[in-house]
Design a protein around this motif. Structure first.
Motif, PDB file in Angstrom:
ATOM      1  N   THR A  17      19.106 -16.119   7.805  1.00  0.00           N
ATOM      2  CA  THR A  17      19.007 -17.462   8.373  1.00  0.00           C
ATOM      3  C   THR A  17      20.092 -17.631   9.429  1.00  0.00           C
ATOM      4  O   THR A  17      21.205 -17.135   9.264  1.00  0.00           O
ATOM      5  CB  THR A  17      19.215 -18.521   7.271  1.00  0.00           C
ATOM      6  N   LEU A  26      19.099 -26.767   8.383  1.00  0.00           N
ATOM      7  CA  LEU A  26      18.766 -26.076   7.140  1.00  0.00           C
ATOM      8  C   LEU A  26      17.719 -26.861   6.350  1.00  0.00           C
ATOM      9  O   LEU A  26      16.861 -26.270   5.693  1.00  0.00           O
ATOM     10  CB  LEU A  26      20.025 -25.837   6.305  1.00  0.00           C
ATOM     11  N   VAL A  29      14.451 -25.861   7.644  1.00  0.00           N
ATOM     12  CA  VAL A  29      14.047 -24.557   7.109  1.00  0.00           C
ATOM     13  C   VAL A  29      13.453 -24.727   5.712  1.00  0.00           C
ATOM     14  O   VAL A  29      12.442 -24.103   5.377  1.00  0.00           O
ATOM     15  CB  VAL A  29      15.246 -23.568   7.079  1.00  0.00           C
ATOM     16  N   PHE A  46      21.312 -19.947   1.577  1.00  0.00           N
ATOM     17  CA  PHE A  46      20.952 -19.225   2.793  1.00  0.00           C
ATOM     18  C   PHE A  46      22.007 -18.157   3.086  1.00  0.00           C
ATOM     19  O   PHE A  46      23.195 -18.398   2.901  1.00  0.00           O
ATOM     20  CB  PHE A  46      20.871 -20.187   3.985  1.00  0.00           C
TER      21      PHE A  46
END
Length: 87
Positions: A17, A26, A29, A46
């Motif tokens: 990532t 994030l 994501v 991550f």
């Protein structure tokens, strides 16, 4: 130590990532790649490209707990720092 509520799942994002992202990036994501709700109360982990940095995203019901750990910051004895809050 952070006590997680019963039933909390820990999601580890597979692959690499871009850790230049903050909690907004994030969270995106989590929504797009993991198809999960970043406000679910689950923990999302991550990993960076080199494998020496991780970031953890967790919504505690009030605010995000946003933690990072830099494994390259080990001291001469090999001890590594614990995850610390990241702003």
């Amino acid at each position: 130590m952070i006590a997680l509520p019963t039933g909390t799942q820990i999601w580890i994002a597979a692959g690499v990532t871009d850790l230049r992202r903050g909690f907004t990036g994030l969270s995106a994501v989590v929504q797009t790649a993991l198809k999960e709700n970043p406000f679910s109360g689950h923990v999302f982990v991550f990993r960076g490209r080199r494998g020496d940095l991780i970031k953890v995203l967790w919504w505690d019901g009030v605010d995000y707990a946003y933690l990072r750990n830099d494994w390259s910051a080990a001291d001469s004895s090999g001890h590594r720092p614990i995850a610390v809050p990241y702003h």
